[in-house]
Design a protein around this motif. Structure first.
Motif, PDB file in Angstrom:
ATOM      1  N   GLU A  46     -19.365-113.387  16.139  1.00  0.00           N
ATOM      2  CA  GLU A  46     -17.912-113.259  15.947  1.00  0.00           C
ATOM      3  C   GLU A  46     -17.202-114.649  16.133  1.00  0.00           C
ATOM      4  N   LYS A  49     -17.803-116.490  12.642  1.00  0.00           N
ATOM      5  CA  LYS A  49     -16.753-115.878  11.768  1.00  0.00           C
ATOM      6  C   LYS A  49     -15.329-116.576  11.755  1.00  0.00           C
ATOM      7  N   ILE A  50     -14.918-116.704  13.255  1.00  0.00           N
ATOM      8  CA  ILE A  50     -13.571-117.237  13.575  1.00  0.00           C
ATOM      9  C   ILE A  50     -13.503-118.523  13.246  1.00  0.00           C
ATOM     10  N   PRO A  53     -14.393-119.366   9.233  1.00  0.00           N
ATOM     11  CA  PRO A  53     -14.141-118.203   8.051  1.00  0.00           C
ATOM     12  C   PRO A  53     -14.520-118.432   6.725  1.00  0.00           C
ATOM     13  N   GLY A  57     -20.153-113.811   7.488  1.00  0.00           N
ATOM     14  CA  GLY A  57     -19.186-112.828   6.906  1.00  0.00           C
ATOM     15  C   GLY A  57     -18.772-112.790   5.749  1.00  0.00           C
ATOM     16  N   GLU A  73     -10.471-110.307  14.351  1.00  0.00           N
ATOM     17  CA  GLU A  73     -11.647-110.909  14.987  1.00  0.00           C
ATOM     18  C   GLU A  73     -11.593-111.136  16.482  1.00  0.00           C
TER      19      GLU A  73
END
Length: 298
Positions: A46, A49-50, A53, A57, A73
């Motif tokens: 996660e 992804k954050i 971005p 993902g 998220e």
């Protein structure tokens, strides 16, 4: 199973049972558990992804509501991390009441969430350092996708936040996961400044009390370690790893040891060098080059 198999299994199960009873390390209360490694790896996913971005993902940031994406998220991150922090605290501090642990876990998790934008900014500077410092890098995108040095730094920077918040277990689980994947061992307790560059990276070791300044470059096989660990836990909390000041370059397979050892600003340490004392600023350090002996093959 035949009779011989049953006999052996019965005997070994008795011996294991005795080991379990003798070793209190394995006794966990009914309302306790250790942090779940899969959940911690989910937290790292996660955070990728954050932080980056669109790279990890399926989100295309050109067509997304960016605030809604970040909020979604971060909510997933908070929920998973909160439960693992609470488990780590409960297991470590067995005498604390549940409500106290719950409040503490919530506070720590929120403090971590508040740090995410700052850490992302640091990591984008690390991307710049990797790209600017490596002529083989074709783009910053390539650095983010594929460089093991950046992944190890990414994990370290978030693990360091949790380490600074005194979270048990989880920071080291994170950095040892990165160590396993990349061959780069950065203790979450180390303090590392901006624009940190790791080239190749395999075999790098950075100890817990290491301090690294800004714009530092390390190459593969570098060890920033302690002179001696023979006193074991007696050295816990003591500065035992070196300080590397700003704009230092340390080339491959060099070892720098000792809590009082300082590599001064703007210095360069050549490969295969062994350093156990401080180096002044603006210094080039090298061991004697081994003599080559050439012999014509008969």
């Amino acid at each position: 199973m035949d009779n011989e198999v049953n006999i052996v299994i019965n005997q070994m199960s008795q011996e294991l049972s005795q080991n379990y009873t003798a070793q209190k390390l394995f006794d966990v209360g009914l309302d306790e558990r250790l942090p779940n490694k899969d959940a911690i790896l989910f937290v790292l996913e996660e955070l990728q992804k954050i932080t980056f971005p669109g790279f990890f993902g399926n989100e295309n940031m050109a067509y997304s509501n960016k605030q809604a994406f970040a909020g979604h998220e971060l909510s997933l991150l908070y929920d998973k991390l909160y439960h693992e922090i609470k488990a780590a605290l409960k297991y470590t501090y067995k005498t604390k009441e549940y409500e106290e642990l719950r409040r503490e876990a919530k506070g720590i998790t929120l403090d971590f969430i508040r740090k995410v934008p700052e850490v992302q900014s640091m990591l984008l500077k690390d991307v710049d350092a990797e790209f600017d410092g490596d002529p083989a890098a074709k783009s910053r995108q390539e650095v983010i996708f594929s460089y093991p040095g950046l992944y190890a730094i990414f994990v370290y920077r978030y693990a360091h936040v949790l380490y600074s918040l005194n979270v048990p277990f989880i920071p080291r689980i994170m950095t040892e996961h990165a160590h396993n994947l990349t061959g780069i061992d950065i203790n979450p307790g180390a303090t590392i400044g901006e624009y940190f560059f790791i080239d190749h990276g395999t075999g790098i070791v950075i100890g817990e009390t290491t301090t690294i300044g800004n714009h530092v470059k390390l190459y593969q096989g570098v060890t920033l370690g302690a002179l001696s660990t023979s006193k074991g836990q007696g050295l816990s909390g003591i500065k035992r790893h070196p300080t590397i000041e700003d704009n230092v370059v340390i080339y491959a397979n060099t070892t720098v040891l000792g809590g009082e050892t300082v590599i001064g600003k703007n210095s360069v340490v050549a490969g295969n060098t062994f350093v156990t004392y401080s180096i002044p600023e603006n210094t080039k350090v090298a061991s004697s080059v081994p003599e080559l002996k050439l012999k014509v093959r008969s």
